[in-house]
Motif scaffolding. Sequence first.
Motif, short mmCIF file in Angstrom:
data_model
loop_
_atom_site.label_atom_id
_atom_site.label_comp_id
_atom_site.label_asym_id
_atom_site.label_seq_id
_atom_site.Cartn_x
_atom_site.Cartn_y
_atom_site.Cartn_z
N TYR A 84 -34.13 6.45 -16.93
CA TYR A 84 -34.06 6.88 -18.32
C TYR A 84 -32.83 6.68 -19.29
CZ TYR A 84 -38.47 9.41 -17.72
OH TYR A 84 -39.83 9.52 -17.52
N VAL A 85 -31.80 6.76 -18.22
CA VAL A 85 -30.37 6.28 -18.77
C VAL A 85 -30.19 4.87 -19.07
CG1 VAL A 85 -27.81 6.27 -18.32
CG2 VAL A 85 -29.35 8.39 -18.08
N ALA A 86 -30.76 4.11 -18.22
CA ALA A 86 -30.64 2.88 -18.30
C ALA A 86 -31.56 2.21 -19.65
CB ALA A 86 -31.08 2.04 -16.87
N MET A 87 -32.87 2.93 -19.45
CA MET A 87 -33.80 2.47 -20.74
C MET A 87 -32.97 2.70 -22.11
SD MET A 87 -37.54 3.26 -19.51
CE MET A 87 -37.32 4.83 -19.06
N THR A 88 -32.29 3.82 -22.18
CA THR A 88 -31.71 4.33 -23.13
C THR A 88 -30.37 3.34 -23.54
OG1 THR A 88 -32.31 6.74 -22.84
CG2 THR A 88 -30.60 6.13 -24.46
N LEU A 89 -29.48 3.20 -22.76
CA LEU A 89 -28.60 2.03 -22.92
C LEU A 89 -29.08 0.74 -23.35
CD1 LEU A 89 -26.23 2.93 -19.60
CD2 LEU A 89 -25.95 3.66 -22.25
N VAL A 90 -29.92 0.22 -22.94
CA VAL A 90 -30.71 -1.00 -23.39
C VAL A 90 -31.19 -0.87 -24.59
CG1 VAL A 90 -32.25 -2.73 -22.83
CG2 VAL A 90 -31.03 -2.01 -21.00
N GLU A 91 -31.93 0.10 -25.02
CA GLU A 91 -32.42 0.18 -26.30
C GLU A 91 -31.32 0.30 -27.26
OE1 GLU A 91 -34.95 3.80 -26.16
OE2 GLU A 91 -36.54 2.40 -25.00
N MET A 92 -30.13 0.89 -26.98
CA MET A 92 -28.90 1.22 -27.96
C MET A 92 -28.09 -0.25 -28.00
SD MET A 92 -27.26 5.03 -27.46
CE MET A 92 -26.93 4.75 -25.47
#
Length: 136
Positions: A84-92
Amino acid sequence: MIIPILRLDNVLLASIQIDLSDTEVLQFQTDVVNKISESDTLGIAIDITALEVVDSFMARVINETASMSRLLGAEVVICGIRPYVAMTLVEMGRDLIAADCAFNLSQGLEMLKNKIQARGDKYLASGDDYAQPDSV
């Protein structure tokens, strides 16, 4: 030092186990850079396995810390990024481009060992604190 930074031979290990305020993240950055400059550190593993959230500011500071560490001669691996952290970082739009990433701490330490060995620093790779790089 809010986050302990442990030394294992010529490698540092920092495991962030708690959510940090912006001030604490900046203090962590200062602590890492100072610890690297005080010793013959060849690498650092920053373990963020315990973090469920990494905000934009923290991602930026971790990336800058990795860049600063590399400028001081230390290889850097970020360990334990949750999906979830990886997905959030990419989305940001926040990539950790200044450091390699590993699934867990064990893989991170192995990655550091290989990176250090590849650049010619035999300290960690040989397990001998007094080993010197090959002469040129």
